[in-house]
Motif scaffolding. Structure first.
Motif, PDB file in Angstrom:
ATOM      1  N   LYS A  17      11.721  64.799  26.713  1.00  0.00           N
ATOM      2  CA  LYS A  17      13.180  64.632  25.867  1.00  0.00           C
ATOM      3  C   LYS A  17      13.047  65.894  25.091  1.00  0.00           C
ATOM      4  CE  LYS A  17      15.753  61.391  23.660  1.00  0.00           C
ATOM      5  NZ  LYS A  17      16.450  60.264  22.489  1.00  0.00           N
ATOM      6  N   TYR A  18      14.140  66.248  24.596  1.00  0.00           N
ATOM      7  CA  TYR A  18      14.652  67.317  23.913  1.00  0.00           C
ATOM      8  C   TYR A  18      15.984  66.799  22.969  1.00  0.00           C
ATOM      9  CZ  TYR A  18      16.583  70.985  21.092  1.00  0.00           C
ATOM     10  OH  TYR A  18      17.455  72.362  20.515  1.00  0.00           O
ATOM     11  N   VAL A  19      15.720  66.781  21.915  1.00  0.00           N
ATOM     12  CA  VAL A  19      16.658  66.268  20.965  1.00  0.00           C
ATOM     13  C   VAL A  19      17.352  67.561  20.189  1.00  0.00           C
ATOM     14  CG1 VAL A  19      17.908  64.633  19.380  1.00  0.00           C
ATOM     15  CG2 VAL A  19      16.078  63.998  21.093  1.00  0.00           C
ATOM     16  N   GLY A  20      18.652  67.575  20.921  1.00  0.00           N
ATOM     17  CA  GLY A  20      19.403  69.072  19.763  1.00  0.00           C
ATOM     18  C   GLY A  20      20.098  68.747  18.630  1.00  0.00           C
ATOM     19  N   LYS A  21      21.144  69.659  18.311  1.00  0.00           N
ATOM     20  CA  LYS A  21      21.267  68.900  17.170  1.00  0.00           C
ATOM     21  C   LYS A  21      23.027  68.718  17.268  1.00  0.00           C
ATOM     22  CE  LYS A  21      21.548  73.367  13.911  1.00  0.00           C
ATOM     23  NZ  LYS A  21      21.050  74.401  14.890  1.00  0.00           N
ATOM     24  N   VAL A  22      23.363  68.317  19.014  1.00  0.00           N
ATOM     25  CA  VAL A  22      24.315  67.027  19.731  1.00  0.00           C
ATOM     26  C   VAL A  22      24.114  66.791  20.508  1.00  0.00           C
ATOM     27  CG1 VAL A  22      26.496  68.266  20.313  1.00  0.00           C
ATOM     28  CG2 VAL A  22      26.130  68.981  18.341  1.00  0.00           C
ATOM     29  N   ARG A  23      23.151  67.537  21.932  1.00  0.00           N
ATOM     30  CA  ARG A  23      22.576  67.180  22.723  1.00  0.00           C
ATOM     31  C   ARG A  23      21.316  66.388  22.978  1.00  0.00           C
ATOM     32  NH1 ARG A  23      25.446  72.270  25.568  1.00  0.00           N
ATOM     33  NH2 ARG A  23      24.298  72.641  23.220  1.00  0.00           N
ATOM     34  N   ASP A  24      20.790  65.014  23.846  1.00  0.00           N
ATOM     35  CA  ASP A  24      19.676  64.704  24.033  1.00  0.00           C
ATOM     36  C   ASP A  24      19.404  65.021  25.270  1.00  0.00           C
ATOM     37  OD1 ASP A  24      20.047  63.646  21.459  1.00  0.00           O
ATOM     38  OD2 ASP A  24      20.023  61.610  22.176  1.00  0.00           O
ATOM     39  N   VAL A  25      18.362  66.009  25.357  1.00  0.00           N
ATOM     40  CA  VAL A  25      18.511  66.128  27.552  1.00  0.00           C
ATOM     41  C   VAL A  25      16.946  66.210  27.458  1.00  0.00           C
ATOM     42  CG1 VAL A  25      17.977  68.345  28.146  1.00  0.00           C
ATOM     43  CG2 VAL A  25      19.528  68.267  26.372  1.00  0.00           C
ATOM     44  N   TYR A  26      16.975  65.058  29.047  1.00  0.00           N
ATOM     45  CA  TYR A  26      15.961  64.581  29.175  1.00  0.00           C
ATOM     46  C   TYR A  26      15.200  65.341  30.858  1.00  0.00           C
ATOM     47  CZ  TYR A  26      17.628  60.317  27.219  1.00  0.00           C
ATOM     48  OH  TYR A  26      18.478  59.815  25.547  1.00  0.00           O
ATOM     49  N   ASP A  27      14.440  65.288  30.536  1.00  0.00           N
ATOM     50  CA  ASP A  27      13.634  66.068  32.075  1.00  0.00           C
ATOM     51  C   ASP A  27      13.130  65.487  32.870  1.00  0.00           C
ATOM     52  OD1 ASP A  27      11.513  67.815  33.289  1.00  0.00           O
ATOM     53  OD2 ASP A  27      11.020  69.532  32.092  1.00  0.00           O
ATOM     54  N   ILE A  28      13.843  65.762  34.170  1.00  0.00           N
ATOM     55  CA  ILE A  28      13.072  64.463  35.459  1.00  0.00           C
ATOM     56  C   ILE A  28      12.559  65.469  36.413  1.00  0.00           C
ATOM     57  CG2 ILE A  28      14.451  63.115  37.011  1.00  0.00           C
ATOM     58  CD1 ILE A  28      14.481  62.646  33.560  1.00  0.00           C
ATOM     59  N   ASP A  29      11.225  65.443  36.276  1.00  0.00           N
ATOM     60  CA  ASP A  29       9.986  65.797  37.120  1.00  0.00           C
ATOM     61  C   ASP A  29       9.672  67.250  37.431  1.00  0.00           C
ATOM     62  OD1 ASP A  29       8.079  65.080  38.564  1.00  0.00           O
ATOM     63  OD2 ASP A  29       9.931  65.387  41.395  1.00  0.00           O
ATOM     64  N   ASP A  30      10.679  67.742  36.332  1.00  0.00           N
ATOM     65  CA  ASP A  30      11.322  69.360  35.864  1.00  0.00           C
ATOM     66  C   ASP A  30      11.908  70.433  37.130  1.00  0.00           C
ATOM     67  OD1 ASP A  30       8.906  70.550  34.456  1.00  0.00           O
ATOM     68  OD2 ASP A  30       7.317  71.359  35.209  1.00  0.00           O
ATOM     69  N   MET A  35      21.833  65.623  30.566  1.00  0.00           N
ATOM     70  CA  MET A  35      21.823  66.317  29.381  1.00  0.00           C
ATOM     71  C   MET A  35      23.139  64.982  29.294  1.00  0.00           C
ATOM     72  SD  MET A  35      24.391  68.907  28.316  1.00  0.00           S
ATOM     73  CE  MET A  35      22.623  70.305  28.632  1.00  0.00           C
ATOM     74  N   VAL A  36      23.261  64.579  27.903  1.00  0.00           N
ATOM     75  CA  VAL A  36      23.750  63.869  27.288  1.00  0.00           C
ATOM     76  C   VAL A  36      24.287  64.096  25.764  1.00  0.00           C
ATOM     77  CG1 VAL A  36      24.009  61.951  26.138  1.00  0.00           C
ATOM     78  CG2 VAL A  36      22.425  61.549  27.636  1.00  0.00           C
ATOM     79  N   VAL A  37      25.761  64.436  26.065  1.00  0.00           N
ATOM     80  CA  VAL A  37      26.032  65.349  24.576  1.00  0.00           C
ATOM     81  C   VAL A  37      26.737  64.321  24.092  1.00  0.00           C
ATOM     82  CG1 VAL A  37      28.211  66.693  24.696  1.00  0.00           C
ATOM     83  CG2 VAL A  37      27.456  66.913  26.247  1.00  0.00           C
ATOM     84  N   SER A  38      26.386  63.457  22.850  1.00  0.00           N
ATOM     85  CA  SER A  38      26.513  62.783  22.030  1.00  0.00           C
ATOM     86  C   SER A  38      27.600  63.173  20.722  1.00  0.00           C
ATOM     87  CB  SER A  38      25.331  62.814  21.256  1.00  0.00           C
ATOM     88  OG  SER A  38      25.333  64.130  20.213  1.00  0.00           O
ATOM     89  N   ASP A  39      28.105  62.111  20.492  1.00  0.00           N
ATOM     90  CA  ASP A  39      29.428  62.796  18.995  1.00  0.00           C
ATOM     91  C   ASP A  39      28.896  62.905  17.669  1.00  0.00           C
ATOM     92  OD1 ASP A  39      30.980  61.770  21.345  1.00  0.00           O
ATOM     93  OD2 ASP A  39      30.445  59.330  20.787  1.00  0.00           O
ATOM     94  N   VAL A  86      28.225  62.781  30.120  1.00  0.00           N
ATOM     95  CA  VAL A  86      26.916  62.685  30.528  1.00  0.00           C
ATOM     96  C   VAL A  86      26.695  64.294  31.605  1.00  0.00           C
ATOM     97  CG1 VAL A  86      24.626  62.255  32.137  1.00  0.00           C
ATOM     98  CG2 VAL A  86      25.885  60.439  29.713  1.00  0.00           C
ATOM     99  N   THR A  87      26.033  65.591  31.943  1.00  0.00           N
ATOM    100  CA  THR A  87      26.135  66.165  33.083  1.00  0.00           C
ATOM    101  C   THR A  87      24.958  66.049  33.354  1.00  0.00           C
ATOM    102  OG1 THR A  87      27.683  67.408  32.817  1.00  0.00           O
ATOM    103  CG2 THR A  87      26.030  68.370  34.119  1.00  0.00           C
ATOM    104  N   ILE A  88      24.743  66.174  34.519  1.00  0.00           N
ATOM    105  CA  ILE A  88      22.751  66.426  35.712  1.00  0.00           C
ATOM    106  C   ILE A  88      23.025  67.410  36.021  1.00  0.00           C
ATOM    107  CG2 ILE A  88      21.016  65.210  37.460  1.00  0.00           C
ATOM    108  CD1 ILE A  88      22.602  62.681  36.474  1.00  0.00           C
ATOM    109  N   GLY A  89      21.789  68.341  36.299  1.00  0.00           N
ATOM    110  CA  GLY A  89      21.789  69.873  36.432  1.00  0.00           C
ATOM    111  C   GLY A  89      20.523  69.975  37.009  1.00  0.00           C
ATOM    112  N   HIS A  90      20.597  70.869  37.575  1.00  0.00           N
ATOM    113  CA  HIS A  90      19.278  71.840  37.705  1.00  0.00           C
ATOM    114  C   HIS A  90      18.295  72.342  37.127  1.00  0.00           C
ATOM    115  CE1 HIS A  90      19.936  71.851  42.076  1.00  0.00           C
ATOM    116  NE2 HIS A  90      21.341  72.926  41.961  1.00  0.00           N
ATOM    117  N   LYS A  91      17.289  72.113  36.775  1.00  0.00           N
ATOM    118  CA  LYS A  91      16.503  72.924  35.292  1.00  0.00           C
ATOM    119  C   LYS A  91      16.407  73.901  35.476  1.00  0.00           C
ATOM    120  CE  LYS A  91      12.415  72.452  32.930  1.00  0.00           C
ATOM    121  NZ  LYS A  91      11.033  71.873  32.733  1.00  0.00           N
ATOM    122  N   CYS A  92      16.772  75.118  34.726  1.00  0.00           N
ATOM    123  CA  CYS A  92      16.514  76.809  35.219  1.00  0.00           C
ATOM    124  C   CYS A  92      15.444  77.010  34.031  1.00  0.00           C
ATOM    125  CB  CYS A  92      17.587  77.702  35.094  1.00  0.00           C
ATOM    126  SG  CYS A  92      19.095  76.725  36.466  1.00  0.00           S
TER     127      CYS A  92
END
Length: 312
Positions: A17-30, A35-39, A86-92
């Motif tokens: 899990k990565y916590v940025g200034k605005v977003r919390d990003v969870y890595d699922i199985d690499d 991506m949870v876009v917080s307030d 929330v957006t779920i996407g490919h890990k690049c």
């Protein structure tokens, strides 16, 4: 109104899990990213003490719409939007540069120009320009992505020479950057807006270049209102903007610019509600449709994400 300022989920096959200034990003199985876009809201590289209700939904929905609107140009990381924030996407594997593209002499480019510089990131700038004037054609002024602190201006030649991006890949990034910017410019024009400048992030998956991250949101882009642009330019007046510049202006008026010892002005409920209203206005102006406010419910968000992940 509740604000989503923190998420604390634990999903099956989560490996980080990565916590940025605005977003919390969870890595699922690499393989996938949630991506949870917080307030949370940041300015001058500082996360402000109060969240802005619905801000995350605004940014996430705008980004999703522009990812869909440019998907014919190149693939992008988005798989699904299971919740408004929330957006779920490919890990690049991300390229270590951000592709900043400018159609007008504004912001950082204008400050450099005003200081006498006529070359920005290796790009020659014409003489005799004024603030907010349109360039003869859009220019690309990349930055290196800093792990900490500010991103740094860098030229095409420096990027290739340092091995940050291969010459072949960089040529593709330039081509995609200009094509996406052109599409964004056309969409903005239909809404009576001018897309002034923006930035894109790209990555690779299975050897293919993907567009990543948020696209054409007011946090990553600058918009002017088209109506009155020429008149304001001729008079040397400020342009009417659609960006989060209004937040920075409010902070500066209260004596805060992120410097040591400075204190963020009090974010009263009225101030917070006012910023929410401005973000909703940004959405409706950029997208051209009413914004539906959906109350924040942590349990619902987690359930929506779980359901979506179970189908991947």
């Amino acid at each position: 109104m509740k604000a989503l300022v923190k998420s604390d989920f634990n999903f099956p096959k989560q490996v980080g899990k990565y916590v940025g200034k605005v977003r919390d990003v969870y890595d699922i199985d690499d393989k996938y990213l949630v991506m949870v876009v917080s307030d949370r809201i940041s300015a001058f590289d500082v996360v402000l003490p109060e969240g802005i209700p619905f801000k995350g939904q605004v940014l996430n929905r705008i980004a999703a719409k522009f990812l869909d609107a440019t998907a014919d140009i190149l693939p992008n990381w988005k798989i699904a939007v299971p919740d408004p924030a929330v957006t779920i996407g490919h890990k690049c594997e991300p390229f270590k540069v951000e592709m900043v593209v400018r159609g007008y002499l504004a912001g950082h480019a204008w400050r450099e120009y005003k200081a006498g510089k006529r070359t920005l990131c290796g790009v020659e700038l014409p003489e005799g320009m004024v603030e907010n004037q349109k360039f003869p054609h859009p220019i690309i002024t990349p930055t290196s992505k800093a792990a900490e602190g500010h991103d740094e201006d860098i030229s095409r030649e420096e990027i290739i020479a340092s091995g940050l991006v291969s010459a072949e890949d960089y040529a593709e990034l330039e081509k995609y950057t200009l094509a996406i910017f052109q599409r964004g410019t056309e969409i903005a024009a239909k809404q009576g807006l001018i897309l002034v400048d923006t930035k894109y992030e790209f990555g690779k998956k299975d050897g293919v270049i993907y567009l990543m991250d948020e696209v054409h949101t007011p946090d990553s882009s600058r918009y002017f209102y088209a109506e009155g642009y020429e008149e304001r330019l001729a008079k040397g007046e400020h342009q009417r903007q659609l960006s989060k510049e209004f937040v920075r202006e409010w902070l500066m008026a209260g004596g805060f610019q992120g410097q040591e010892g400075q204190k963020v002005p009090e974010m009263t409920p009225e101030v917070v509600a006012g910023i929410t209203d401005r973000y909703v206005e940004l959405y409706e102006q950029i997208v051209g449709e009413p914004f539906v406010r959906e109350d924040y419910d942590s349990a619902k968000i987690e359930a929506n994400i779980q359901t979506c992940l179970s189908t991947l």
